[in-house]
Design a protein around this motif. Structure first.
Motif, short mmCIF file in Angstrom:
data_model
loop_
_atom_site.label_atom_id
_atom_site.label_comp_id
_atom_site.label_asym_id
_atom_site.label_seq_id
_atom_site.Cartn_x
_atom_site.Cartn_y
_atom_site.Cartn_z
N UNK A 1 9.95 42.82 34.33
CA UNK A 1 11.30 43.26 34.44
C UNK A 1 11.86 42.79 33.14
N UNK A 2 11.49 41.48 32.62
CA UNK A 2 12.21 41.16 31.17
C UNK A 2 11.11 41.16 30.13
N UNK A 3 11.62 40.82 29.02
CA UNK A 3 10.50 40.98 27.66
C UNK A 3 10.41 39.55 27.20
N UNK A 4 9.18 39.48 26.57
CA UNK A 4 9.03 38.22 25.77
C UNK A 4 9.34 38.79 24.09
N UNK A 5 10.42 38.52 23.88
CA UNK A 5 11.13 39.27 22.64
C UNK A 5 10.68 38.64 21.29
N UNK A 6 10.22 37.25 21.58
CA UNK A 6 9.70 36.67 20.32
C UNK A 6 8.26 36.29 20.33
N UNK A 7 7.34 36.66 21.31
CA UNK A 7 6.14 36.28 21.51
C UNK A 7 5.19 37.23 20.46
N UNK A 8 4.71 36.46 19.54
CA UNK A 8 3.62 37.09 18.55
C UNK A 8 2.18 36.94 18.84
N UNK A 68 5.48 44.47 27.43
CA UNK A 68 6.54 43.30 27.69
C UNK A 68 6.70 42.50 26.18
N UNK A 69 5.87 42.53 25.20
CA UNK A 69 5.91 41.71 23.89
C UNK A 69 6.16 42.55 23.11
N UNK A 70 7.29 43.39 22.55
CA UNK A 70 7.39 44.17 21.43
C UNK A 70 7.15 43.72 20.07
N UNK A 71 7.34 42.33 20.09
CA UNK A 71 6.82 41.70 18.69
C UNK A 71 5.40 41.18 18.49
N UNK A 72 4.52 41.40 19.43
CA UNK A 72 3.19 40.89 19.69
C UNK A 72 2.44 41.42 18.36
N UNK A 73 1.82 40.42 17.70
CA UNK A 73 0.86 40.67 16.53
C UNK A 73 -0.59 40.48 16.69
N UNK A 74 -1.02 39.46 17.71
CA UNK A 74 -2.23 39.14 17.78
C UNK A 74 -2.70 39.02 19.44
N UNK A 75 -3.67 39.51 19.96
CA UNK A 75 -3.87 39.63 21.30
C UNK A 75 -5.32 39.41 21.53
N UNK A 93 -2.31 55.91 29.30
CA UNK A 93 -1.01 55.54 29.69
C UNK A 93 -0.04 56.23 28.48
N UNK A 94 0.69 57.17 28.70
CA UNK A 94 1.57 57.65 27.65
C UNK A 94 2.69 57.13 27.67
N UNK A 95 3.14 57.21 26.18
CA UNK A 95 4.59 56.75 25.82
C UNK A 95 4.56 55.31 25.53
N UNK A 96 3.35 54.53 25.43
CA UNK A 96 3.56 53.09 24.96
C UNK A 96 3.10 52.90 23.84
N UNK A 97 3.89 52.32 22.94
CA UNK A 97 3.52 52.32 21.39
C UNK A 97 3.74 50.49 21.28
N UNK A 98 2.68 50.08 20.59
CA UNK A 98 2.59 48.67 20.20
C UNK A 98 2.65 48.53 18.69
N UNK A 99 3.76 48.66 18.19
CA UNK A 99 3.96 48.93 16.68
C UNK A 99 3.49 47.72 15.81
N UNK A 100 3.59 46.61 16.30
CA UNK A 100 3.23 45.34 15.44
C UNK A 100 1.80 44.79 15.61
N UNK A 101 1.26 45.27 16.64
CA UNK A 101 0.06 44.57 17.14
C UNK A 101 -1.11 44.99 15.70
N UNK A 102 -1.48 43.76 15.28
CA UNK A 102 -2.41 43.85 14.09
C UNK A 102 -3.79 43.34 14.44
N UNK A 103 -3.98 42.48 15.19
CA UNK A 103 -5.35 42.02 15.50
C UNK A 103 -5.73 41.84 16.79
#
Length: 499
Positions: free
Chosen positions: A321-328, A355-362, A386-396
């Motif tokens: 329902x909410x997002x982790x706005x700062x999660x990297x 839920x993690x729009x700023x995520x860089x490492x998973x 799953x369409x319509x989902x972009x993870x623009x900052x995910x690098x690793x």
């Protein structure tokens, strides 16, 4: 130089002519030798005091009293049956009898399991060692003391406790009374198997304004933990298996790192919370992943690094329902064991990525030893998208314990297609849980053999390699580096028995 009776240091210096010159260090100021003596381990310091009058004087105010079986050279085979307790007690008595009680900075008292030290004698030792100026007190008692011994808070009155910076207690009771103001310099507290209530912790906090680090492990009397706002320096909190704990409320404004393992309860970190790093595990019967995605975004809004461990995930990960706005950085470890659902859908973890729009490492780690799944091979149903989902900052992205489960292959394909900034993808086909520094292969740990792994896990690792070759490799764009960790060709080879 003329010979002296008290030679602290001698060096042989052979010149080209073959002559030997001797240098005595006894002319150095005594405070320098006292400092050198203080840096020696307890055993070496005692030996030095036997041969030097200067060291004998500093021995009587030696700052580091480290009483363990090892430092006191207490060995079962040397002391005989029942002699460990007698030998340990005699040596501690002898050292403290000759000690002036002045200048002690560190006290470490680790009583062996076989020792039954009388409580009066134990308190007498502490009374000698805990004096004004002491900075570190560490008391390791075995489990028999837990219900019998209470650390004497009275020893901390009269200025003896105001210099203590680090307090570590194990297997005893600790009962700070109302108005307790004896630990004003305290920066670090570690309580393991200690009987203490929430109110008594409050008494401890009342004047511990310098507290920076707090660890509470298996404190079974603790029901409520309330950390006041005036602990402005507190930056690290660890709460581990305090099974009766129902409430955690922290108003500490600069709490940065929080590690929790236990039953879910009421968790409040305050509006001014600055928690950046969270290591979160619930007990075996609870869905940690589900709890985290539904509760934590609003509880820990400043979170940048999240490590989740789940022992029991019976339902798929829901949408947040909410997002982790700062999660990297997000690390998820699915430990499994008996309670893990064999039908768990790895693709549902996309909810966490959304839920993690700023995520860089998973980093996803799966214990293959207990996972049951439907393989991608022999499954005629089409691959889900799953369409319509972009993870623009995910690098690793790294998947430890990559297997041939259809939903895991679908998750990997989804990431490749929707993580537009992805730089590297690592899949490790051998993983059975974290051990030590997470080194499992012989060529990494420079040992002759890899860690032993069951045959069915090795077979699954080879199936995972087939899945990577069949479904993953062709989807990897040229800009993404693909790393595939295969089973060791020597230690994880499969023996084929011919008929």
């Amino acid at each position: 130089m003329p010979k002296k009776k008290d030679l602290l240091c001698q060096e042989d210096d052979r010149s080209e002519g073959g002559k030997i010159s001797r240098y005595s260090g006894s002319g150095l100021p005594e405070d320098i030798w006292c400092h050198i003596h203080s840096l020696m381990p307890l055993r070496d310091a005692a030996h030095s005091a036997c041969v030097s009058r200067t060291f004998l004087r500093s021995w009587r105010c030696h700052p580091n009293l480290n009483f363990t079986k090892e430092t006191l050279c207490v060995k079962r085979n040397a002391c005989g049956k029942g002699g460990v307790a007698r030998c340990f007690t005699m040596r501690v008595d002898q050292i403290l009898k000759n000690h002036s009680g002045i200048g002690v900075k560190t006290l470490i008292l680790d009583i062996p399991d076989s020792c039954k030290i009388d409580i009066c004698r134990l308190n007498h030792w502490l009374q000698i060692a805990i004096a004004p100026g002491i900075e570190e007190v560490t008391i390791f008692l075995h489990s028999n003391y837990k219900t019998k011994y209470s650390f004497p808070c009275s020893l901390l009155f009269g200025g003896c406790g105001n210099s203590i910076r680090h307090l570590r207690l194990t297997n005893c009771a600790f009962r700070p009374p109302v108005g307790f103001d004896c630990l004003r310099s305290l920066t670090k507290v570690h309580l393991y198997e200690v009987c203490i209530t929430g109110d008594e912790l409050g008494n401890l906090f009342s004047n511990s304004f310098a507290l920076e680090h707090l660890e509470l492990i298996s404190c079974s009397d603790l029901i409520s933990l309330k950390i006041p706002f005036w602990l402005e320096r507190l930056s690290f909190l660890r709460v581990f298996e305090c099974n009766m704990l129902q409430v955690i409320e922290s108003k500490a404004p600069n709490l940065h790192t929080f590690k929790f393992f236990g039953n879910p309860g009421h968790l409040t970190l305050g509006e001014s919370s600055q928690v950046k790093s969270l290591d979160f595990r619930l007990s075996n019967n609870f869905n940690s992943i589900t709890y985290a995605i539904t509760k934590l975004p609003s509880t820990v809004p400043t979170l940048e690094t999240l490590k989740l461990t789940s022992f029991s995930e019976r339902v798929n990960t829901p949408m947040a329902a909410d997002k982790f706005l700062n999660l990297k950085c997000l690390q998820i470890y699915l430990a499994g064991y008996e309670a893990f659902s064999p039908s768990y859908d790895y693709l549902s973890l996309v909810s966490f990525l959304d839920a993690s729009p700023a995520l860089e490492t998973f980093i996803l780690s799966v214990n293959q030893d207990v996972m049951k799944h439907d393989s991608v091979f022999g499954n005629a149903s089409p691959m889900r998208q799953i369409l319509g989902h972009k993870h623009d900052r995910l690098r690793k992205v790294q998947i430890n314990g990559f297997c041939s489960a259809k939903s895991m292959v679908e998750l990997t394909c989804h990431i490749l297609e929707n993580a537009t900034s992805l730089e590297s993808l690592t899949v490790d086909t051998i993983f059975a849980g974290f051990i030590g520094d997470d080194v499992r292969r012989c060529f990494l740990q420079k040992k002759s053999k890899c860690r032993s792994i069951p045959r069915d896990m090795i077979l699954e690792a080879h199936n995972a390699l087939r899945a990577v070759s069949s479904f993953i490799v062709g989807r990897v764009p040229p800009a993404i580096k693909l790393n595939v960790w295969e089973p060791c060709s020597r230690c994880h080879a499969i023996d084929v028995k011919l008929p």
